[in-house]
Write a protein that holds these residues in place. Sequence first.
Motif, short mmCIF file in Angstrom:
data_model
loop_
_atom_site.label_atom_id
_atom_site.label_comp_id
_atom_site.label_asym_id
_atom_site.label_seq_id
_atom_site.Cartn_x
_atom_site.Cartn_y
_atom_site.Cartn_z
N PRO A 7 0.81 -1.23 0.00
CA PRO A 7 0.00 0.00 0.00
C PRO A 7 0.84 1.27 0.00
N GLU A 8 2.12 1.17 0.31
CA GLU A 8 2.95 2.38 0.31
C GLU A 8 3.36 2.80 -1.11
N LEU A 9 3.09 1.95 -2.09
CA LEU A 9 3.45 2.30 -3.47
C LEU A 9 2.30 3.05 -4.14
N HIS A 10 2.66 3.91 -5.08
CA HIS A 10 1.67 4.70 -5.82
C HIS A 10 1.59 4.14 -7.24
N VAL A 11 0.54 3.43 -7.49
CA VAL A 11 0.45 2.68 -8.74
C VAL A 11 -0.44 3.42 -9.73
N THR A 12 0.10 3.66 -10.91
CA THR A 12 -0.67 4.29 -11.99
C THR A 12 -0.81 3.31 -13.14
N VAL A 13 -2.01 3.18 -13.62
CA VAL A 13 -2.27 2.36 -14.80
C VAL A 13 -2.44 3.31 -15.98
N ILE A 14 -1.67 3.08 -17.04
CA ILE A 14 -1.84 3.89 -18.25
C ILE A 14 -2.19 2.93 -19.37
N SER A 15 -3.38 3.09 -19.95
CA SER A 15 -3.71 2.18 -21.03
C SER A 15 -4.74 2.79 -21.98
N GLY A 16 -5.10 2.00 -22.97
CA GLY A 16 -5.96 2.52 -24.01
C GLY A 16 -7.44 2.33 -23.72
N ASP A 17 -8.27 2.97 -24.53
CA ASP A 17 -9.72 2.86 -24.37
C ASP A 17 -10.19 1.41 -24.58
N VAL A 41 -10.04 0.44 -5.16
CA VAL A 41 -8.63 0.04 -5.14
C VAL A 41 -7.77 1.29 -5.35
N ALA A 42 -6.67 1.36 -4.62
CA ALA A 42 -5.78 2.53 -4.68
C ALA A 42 -5.02 2.56 -6.00
N LEU A 43 -5.71 3.01 -7.02
CA LEU A 43 -5.08 3.08 -8.34
C LEU A 43 -5.43 4.40 -9.01
N LEU A 44 -4.46 4.94 -9.72
CA LEU A 44 -4.72 6.06 -10.62
C LEU A 44 -4.75 5.47 -12.03
N VAL A 45 -5.90 5.59 -12.69
CA VAL A 45 -6.05 4.97 -14.01
C VAL A 45 -6.17 6.06 -15.07
N LEU A 46 -5.24 6.04 -16.02
CA LEU A 46 -5.28 6.99 -17.12
C LEU A 46 -5.73 6.25 -18.37
N CYS A 47 -6.84 6.68 -18.92
CA CYS A 47 -7.30 6.07 -20.16
C CYS A 47 -6.99 7.00 -21.31
N ILE A 48 -6.07 6.58 -22.15
CA ILE A 48 -5.75 7.37 -23.34
C ILE A 48 -6.80 7.00 -24.39
N ASN A 49 -7.77 7.89 -24.54
CA ASN A 49 -8.88 7.61 -25.45
C ASN A 49 -8.60 8.23 -26.81
N ASN A 50 -8.26 7.36 -27.75
CA ASN A 50 -8.05 7.83 -29.13
C ASN A 50 -9.17 7.30 -30.04
N PHE A 51 -10.26 6.89 -29.42
CA PHE A 51 -11.49 6.52 -30.12
C PHE A 51 -11.36 5.29 -31.01
N ASN A 52 -10.26 4.55 -30.86
CA ASN A 52 -10.12 3.36 -31.71
C ASN A 52 -9.04 2.46 -31.15
N TYR A 53 -8.90 1.29 -31.77
CA TYR A 53 -7.80 0.38 -31.47
C TYR A 53 -6.65 0.76 -32.39
N PRO A 70 -11.99 6.21 1.07
CA PRO A 70 -10.77 5.51 1.48
C PRO A 70 -10.42 4.37 0.53
N SER A 71 -9.14 4.14 0.38
CA SER A 71 -8.69 3.06 -0.49
C SER A 71 -9.05 1.71 0.10
N PHE A 72 -9.33 0.78 -0.78
CA PHE A 72 -9.49 -0.63 -0.42
C PHE A 72 -8.20 -1.11 0.23
N ARG A 73 -8.34 -1.68 1.40
CA ARG A 73 -7.17 -2.26 2.06
C ARG A 73 -7.49 -3.70 2.40
#
Lengths: 391, 278
Positions: free
Chosen positions: B93-103, B122-134, B267-270
């Motif tokens: 839980p001491e780590l700062h986890v970021t998810v970067i992925s596509g739409d 869940v303690a996550l930062l999720v970045l969705c790079i939305n480019n409207f396609n695969y 609060p984050s899921f622990r």
Amino acid sequence: MTPATAPAIDEHPRVISGDHFMLGDHACAEGALAAGLDFYGGYPITPSTEIMEHLAERLPAVGGTFVQMEDEIASVAAIIGASVAGARVMTATSGPGFSLMMENIGLAAIMEVPIVIVDVQRASPSTGLPTSVGQSDLLQVRWGSHGDYSVIVYCPSSPQECFDLTIAAFNAADQYRVPSFVLMDEIVGHMTERVVVPPQEKIQRVYRKRPSVPPGSPEFLPFKADEDLVPPMAHAGEGYKVHMTGLTHDERGYPSLTAQTHEKLINRIVDKVRLNADRIVRYELINTEDAEIVVVALGCTARSARRAVARARMKGIRAGMLRPITMWPFPQTVLKELAGNGVVKRFVVPEINLGQLCREVHRHTALPVTRLNHPGGAMITPDQILEALEA
Amino acid sequence: MSSGAIVVESHPADTLLRAERLPHILCPGCGIGSVVHTYVDAIAASGIPQDKHVCVSGIGCSGRAAGYVNVDSYHTTHGRSIPFALGIATYRPELHVTVISGDGDLTAIGGNHFIHAARRSVALLVLCINNFNYGMTGGQAGPTTPLSAMSRTTPHGCWERPFNLPFLAQAVGASYVARWTVLHVRQLRAALIHAMNKEGFRFIEILSPCPTGFGRPNDIGDGISEMQNYLRRCVVDNGIDLRQTDIDLTQQDSPIYVGDFVDVDRPSFRPQVVQHAH
Ligand SMILES: Cc1ncc(C[n+]2csc(CCOP(=O)(O)OP(=O)(O)O)c2C)c(N)n1
Ligand code: SF4
Ligand SMILES: [Mg+2]
């Protein structure tokens, strides 16, 4: 689980040393705890659910992390994630869930992340007979994910072995940085028998190798293997700034999409088990010294075979048994020795599927192999095996 | 060197990017590089030690992001970045986890994991790079492809209603929801820094150009034209009702709402810790 010497009510030891009368599934869960399980992610499915339920109770009480995931794909992904962060991890499932796990088993293999997966086999394919026995994942466990990779697979045939071999699976996964498996079957998982849990200090734990240089050392390459073909493993958050990918990668862990890199990487992840097979392989031999007919059987079927061999002996038939304890790597050396010793004339392979184990036996001998198959839902009985020995 | 080009010895992002992996594989005009740069910039400004940041990606062009950032980084399987990241974030839980992925990665094949991770907080930062396609597979439609848009699998125009991702994220329990475009560098940077320091499941949708997979078949032109096209429509409205943040590209003047939409304490899921089970 009813401990003979019940622990005091406020004590929740990780290792419940002592004599127990225990369900196979619970013995597996207790083995995982004794092996140092830190993180369990799973999804319920018969006949493995008792493992999960037992750990839901026990694991948080000893400081571990238990998460019920949304499906089996997520279960494997989560345990791989926890393992790269340093945890000893496990999940348990059965056929339908096992099929869902396949893609990420390949990820663990190519990222070389230690994970333990328990598959309590039931009659299949598809939903099949959810509550009845099967042994038809023998090949899936080895080849189920796409591509070439290596795994280590233990097949318990008693609750005691569910305990012992789950510990072995944890140690093997860490030592070789591979997915390792406890391939049970419904009969063994749902059988209650005596289980002896040794004192904690008698339980050997083998941990993954760790980097010998501090973070930031330029000589640290996360996928540079030692002589045993296994690279030391750095965990998330330690400062090594590793990159791990399911793409073909070089020793730095960086994608390198060439045939040469692929050849080097894939040969190594296969060879680290193949070349250490003699050290990993386990089997049991019964009455094979003078045996003319050798039964090859594992899991619950080996229990019937044991009885059949004893009865055959009483009738004067020189029967014996080879019981693979590791299905993979397969005990092929001992099988070849038996086949070539000039005494053995025939093998008999009973199994609860339509011919998976016998396929492997055939590969290593030219002697006749008598098959004895049932697609699942029922055990193969001692009588049936005896009949095959007498034939 | 005789061309007069300025060659710098070092760049501020050198320690944040895996410089030895550059140049990257992305197309000219792609927005993903901009997201990666803004992300590492935010890492540096986050107040959290670089070693405590972890980046997890799935599969796709956006999924390659993890390969370029100089933190512990994991490039997983298609759609499975969130449960993989859950394993790291709940165990450490001491780590700062970021998810970067596509739409496609996060909301098609990984959609189930997305909603459950948000539900659990869940303690996550999720970045969705939305480019409207695969993008990676050559420009097929996905769950965010706008109505009527052309793609390799919607050669007659997309006729499926797309996701409104901020609305979805809010509905399933995100503690933070924002939408920006890759041109809103400062807003995005601020959103990232803020979100990195929050608990719970935090979600940022980042609209990004994909000239190869989306711009070309839709006659939008290059990456810059695509972004100018979006930017013209962008309306910043932090307080908007998220039922209204659908993106409709069929109407020339329909707005694209951007902003920091949701910011609540959750609060984050622990993992459960039990002292005495009985
Ligand atoms: C299980 C599986 N199915 C399909 C693919 C093929 N695939 C790779 S990337 C991708 C789509 C990526 O789209 P998106 O997540 O939007 O990322 P982008 O490339 O647009 O950034 C697909 C379908 C795959 N790698 N794995
Ligand atoms: S295909 Fe699209 S998303 Fe992929 S690198 Fe090219 S522009 Fe970027
Ligand atoms: Mg995309």
